[in-house]
Scaffold this motif. Structure first.
Motif, PDB file in Angstrom:
ATOM      1  N   VAL A  27     107.104  -1.796 -20.943  1.00  9.08           N
ATOM      2  CA  VAL A  27     108.089  -3.115 -21.050  1.00  9.08           C
ATOM      3  C   VAL A  27     107.322  -4.205 -20.651  1.00  9.08           C
ATOM      4  CG1 VAL A  27     109.952  -4.169 -19.781  1.00  9.08           C
ATOM      5  CG2 VAL A  27     110.114  -1.639 -20.234  1.00  9.08           C
ATOM      6  N   ILE A  28     107.563  -5.248 -21.627  1.00 12.99           N
ATOM      7  CA  ILE A  28     106.818  -6.585 -21.512  1.00 12.99           C
ATOM      8  C   ILE A  28     107.853  -7.568 -21.402  1.00 12.99           C
ATOM      9  CG2 ILE A  28     105.090  -8.139 -22.568  1.00 12.99           C
ATOM     10  CD1 ILE A  28     104.003  -5.935 -24.267  1.00 12.99           C
ATOM     11  N   VAL A  29     107.766  -8.222 -20.191  1.00  9.74           N
ATOM     12  CA  VAL A  29     108.594  -9.384 -20.363  1.00  9.74           C
ATOM     13  C   VAL A  29     107.886 -10.701 -20.377  1.00  9.74           C
ATOM     14  CG1 VAL A  29     110.259 -10.571 -18.432  1.00  9.74           C
ATOM     15  CG2 VAL A  29     109.819  -8.014 -18.395  1.00  9.74           C
ATOM     16  N   SER A  30     108.477 -11.301 -21.072  1.00  6.51           N
ATOM     17  CA  SER A  30     107.839 -12.843 -21.464  1.00  6.51           C
ATOM     18  C   SER A  30     108.654 -13.627 -21.131  1.00  6.51           C
ATOM     19  CB  SER A  30     107.589 -12.654 -23.302  1.00  6.51           C
ATOM     20  OG  SER A  30     106.803 -13.849 -23.475  1.00  6.51           O
TER      21      SER A  30
ATOM     22  N   TRP B  57     109.799  -2.606  -9.869  1.00 10.59           N
ATOM     23  CA  TRP B  57     108.892  -2.054 -11.021  1.00 10.59           C
ATOM     24  C   TRP B  57     107.434  -2.501 -11.217  1.00 10.59           C
ATOM     25  CZ3 TRP B  57     113.835  -3.896 -12.651  1.00 10.59           C
ATOM     26  CH2 TRP B  57     114.781  -2.650 -12.903  1.00 10.59           C
ATOM     27  N   THR B  58     106.609  -1.885 -10.612  1.00 13.73           N
ATOM     28  CA  THR B  58     105.056  -2.448 -10.395  1.00 13.73           C
ATOM     29  C   THR B  58     104.566  -2.108 -11.890  1.00 13.73           C
ATOM     30  OG1 THR B  58     104.481  -0.175  -9.590  1.00 13.73           O
ATOM     31  CG2 THR B  58     104.937  -2.014  -7.971  1.00 13.73           C
ATOM     32  N   GLU B  59     105.205  -0.964 -12.546  1.00 15.30           N
ATOM     33  CA  GLU B  59     104.352  -1.052 -13.899  1.00 15.30           C
ATOM     34  C   GLU B  59     104.683  -1.796 -15.037  1.00 15.30           C
ATOM     35  OE1 GLU B  59     108.235   1.903 -13.702  1.00 15.30           O
ATOM     36  OE2 GLU B  59     107.010   0.509 -12.413  1.00 15.30           O
ATOM     37  N   LEU B  60     105.700  -2.736 -14.873  1.00 13.05           N
ATOM     38  CA  LEU B  60     105.928  -3.898 -15.935  1.00 13.05           C
ATOM     39  C   LEU B  60     104.877  -4.805 -16.126  1.00 13.05           C
ATOM     40  CD1 LEU B  60     109.600  -5.152 -14.624  1.00 13.05           C
ATOM     41  CD2 LEU B  60     109.039  -3.185 -16.279  1.00 13.05           C
ATOM     42  N   ARG B  61     104.763  -5.126 -17.202  1.00 10.27           N
ATOM     43  CA  ARG B  61     103.721  -6.128 -17.694  1.00 10.27           C
ATOM     44  C   ARG B  61     104.599  -7.452 -17.974  1.00 10.27           C
ATOM     45  NH1 ARG B  61     100.831  -4.149 -22.861  1.00 10.27           N
ATOM     46  NH2 ARG B  61      99.260  -5.804 -22.317  1.00 10.27           N
ATOM     47  N   ILE B  62     104.217  -8.527 -17.031  1.00 10.81           N
ATOM     48  CA  ILE B  62     105.137  -9.626 -17.252  1.00 10.81           C
ATOM     49  C   ILE B  62     104.005 -10.783 -17.584  1.00 10.81           C
ATOM     50  CG2 ILE B  62     106.305 -11.525 -15.772  1.00 10.81           C
ATOM     51  CD1 ILE B  62     107.031  -9.072 -13.927  1.00 10.81           C
TER      52      ILE B  62
END
Length: 297
Positions: free
Chosen positions: A37-40, A56-61
């Motif tokens: 999951v990439i949150v832009s 969620w520490t695994e998210l890419r923000i």
């Protein structure tokens, strides 16, 4: 960047998306296939990004630092994606655990863009799931209400296809809803990504059109259902959203509609688009007031 086979990169553009963003991410992480999951983030200031970071520490923000618009933020996310497939998902959507697996099963070497059957919060289908190119004539038919007669008079057909319970599980269409767009990574690069000249709205029509122009297929997976809650970010800024929607309408018209080749038609279309915006100003004001006093966040 190398692509991981079987990995679906879900790109969610956020801009003060509120609590719905966390619900969206939770539904994606429950998927039956591997996902990242990439949150832009387009400069959210409502605390929603901090909330998902702590959960969620695994998210890419990706912190864009400003509101870049939808297409530009999607492109930034796609540039960081590791998966062999991209899914652009609105933050006010929820997907079922098997949805991404179903979409991957529908995809083949000729797939450009896949959409899904979009449902509102009450389970009612949204007509924008299956769409035609928004040519000027079709837009006029939709605005005039004449589309109600299109089953008897095909000339009155509008942009949205009429509901069809007999539609196949995978139906080839001109365009799908931007609420969810499934695009193989290689196809996204072949298309050239989103046109960043659109700020908000109509970039989905544009991507679908350019996919078809390079020989790829656009289709709606009618057997995949997505819940679209329609969040607070757009409702809280109706003037802003409507302004960019009308600007996007004009950009698509001059890029793709054959009617735009006629100078007189171009002038009339420009006047009509912006007159429509002005005429609906009281509606936007009412929507803003309702949101302000409703206490929604």
């Amino acid at each position: 960047m190398g692509r991981a086979a079987g990995l679906t990169s879900v790109i969610i553009v956020a801009c003060d998306s509120g609590r719905l963003l966390a619900d969206c991410i939770a539904s994606v992480l429950d998927s039956s296939v591997p996902v990242e999951v990439i949150v832009s983030d387009n400069a959210s200031s409502d605390g929603s990004i901090e909330a998902i970071q702590s959960r969620w520490t695994e998210l890419r923000i990706l912190r864009n630092g400003a509101n870049l618009g939808f297409g530009a933020a999607c492109n930034r996310g796609a540039a960081q994606a590791r998966g062999d497939t991209l899914v652009f998902l609105n933050p006010d959507c929820r997907i079922e655990a098997g949805a991404l697996a179903q979409l991957r099963a529908h995809a083949d070497a000729h797939t450009g863009v896949l959409g899904a059957s979009i449902m509102d919060a009450d389970g009612k289908p949204e007509t924008a799931s299956r769409r035609r190119d928004p040519l000027l004539w079709r837009a006029l038919m939709t605005a005039s209400g004449l589309t109600r007669f299109e089953s008897r008079v095909p000339t009155f057909s509008g942009t949205n296809l009429t509901p069809n319970s007999a539609a196949p599980a995978l139906e080839h269409v001109d365009a799908v809803s931007g609420a969810l767009m499934f695009v193989p990574h290689a196809a996204f690069e072949r298309i050239g990504g989103f046109d960043e000249g659109y700020f908000l709205h109509f970039e989905d029509f544009d991507l679908c059109r350019r996919a078809r122009d390079v020989g790829l297929r656009v289709a709606c997976a009618n057997d995949v259902r997505i819940t679209h809650v329609k969040g607070t970010s757009s409702r809280s800024r109706p003037f802003f959203v409507a302004l960019h929607k009308h600007a996007g309408m004009w950009r698509w018209f001059v890029k793709f509609d054959p009617a735009a080749r006629n100078p007189l038609t171009r002038v009339l279309a420009w006047c009509g688009i912006w007159m429509h915006y002005v005429m609906l100003t009281p509606c936007y004001a009412w929507a803003a007031m309702r949101h302000r006093f409703s206490g929604n966040d």
